[in-house]
Design an enzyme around this catalytic site. Structure first.
Site: not given
Length: 246
Positions: A95-97, A123
């Site tokens: 997720h993200s990073m 994500s």
């Protein structure tokens, strides 16, 4: 603070290990996040799915280890521990990073001949996010984190909590902001599932769909209700999509 050297053997946290797993879900946290973010996801998975999460240095069980400020070094440090896991069919979810960390780590694993990672779920991150030429200041980081909903504003108002959390989040933001995917990187053999929230201020559906260029395998994109942390209220849906049959 004097911190111990990086120990990649501590990089994997097992949240659930079935006796005979049919599938493994490996989760990569967001900037400032930790393996504990995914601890409760076991209840959303079939009984034969193993749940593990990556623990970045400098937090939770790796608190005494130095933070890693470069994406290449972080992905390098995760490659051997993940390659050492039993070769059951595996899904990476970042997720993200964490989406970028998972992608970079999987590139290294595939280059080393690993074939059991069948799917990468990315994500809350657009495929073509450019590097940021000037790092954010601490105040800008705090404002950004609060706007994305990752950490409540009350945390930043507590001097002790701010002193504890800010170095970790600063490190991760500077790491991901300095990162840009190598345009010459080969497409993944694993399939890719891109996920985003319909109100994410950073990731448009088009940005999520651009991940299709990063794989030679199957691709799908799903847009769910919510902001950057849409996956918190929709954890069951995300877990179901991530572990759906290949």
């Amino acid at each position: 603070m004097n911190r111990a050297p990086v120990n990649p053997l501590n990089a994997i946290v097992t949240h659930r290990r079935p006796a005979a797993p049919a599938l493994r879900l490996v989760c990569f946290p967001h900037a400032g996040g930790s393996a504990g973010f995914f601890r409760g996801w076991s209840r959303h998975l079939a009984p034969d799915v193993e749940l593990v999460a990556v623990q970045y240095p400098g937090r939770e069980t790796r608190f005494t280890e130095p933070l890693v400020p470069r994406m290449a070094d972080l992905a390098d440090s995760l490659t051997a521990p993940l390659a050492g896991l039993a070769p059951v069919p595996t899904v990476f979810l970042g997720h993200s990073m964490g989406a970028a960390v998972a992608h970079e780590t999987l590139l290294r694993l595939e280059a080393a001949g690993v074939t059991h990672v069948r799917r990468l779920c990315v994500s809350g991150r657009a495929a073509d996010t450019p590097a940021r030429p000037v790092p954010l200041t601490d105040d800008e980081i705090v404002t950004t984190v609060a706007a994305l909903g990752g950490t409540s504003a009350e945390v930043w108002e507590d001097p002790d909590l701010r002193e504890m959390l800010l170095p970790i989040i600063r490190n991760d933001y500077h790491l991901i902001d300095a990162y840009g995917c190598d345009p010459a990187a080969p497409p993944l053999k694993a399939g890719v599932l891109a996920l985003t929230g319909d109100a994410d201020p950073r990731v448009t559906p088009a940005g999520a769909r651009a991940w299709s260029a990063r794989t030679g395998g199957p691709f799908d994109c799903r847009v769910l209700p919510g902001d950057h942390f849409y996956l918190v209220p929709h954890a069951a849906t995300v877990a179901r999509l991530a572990t759906a049959p290949f």
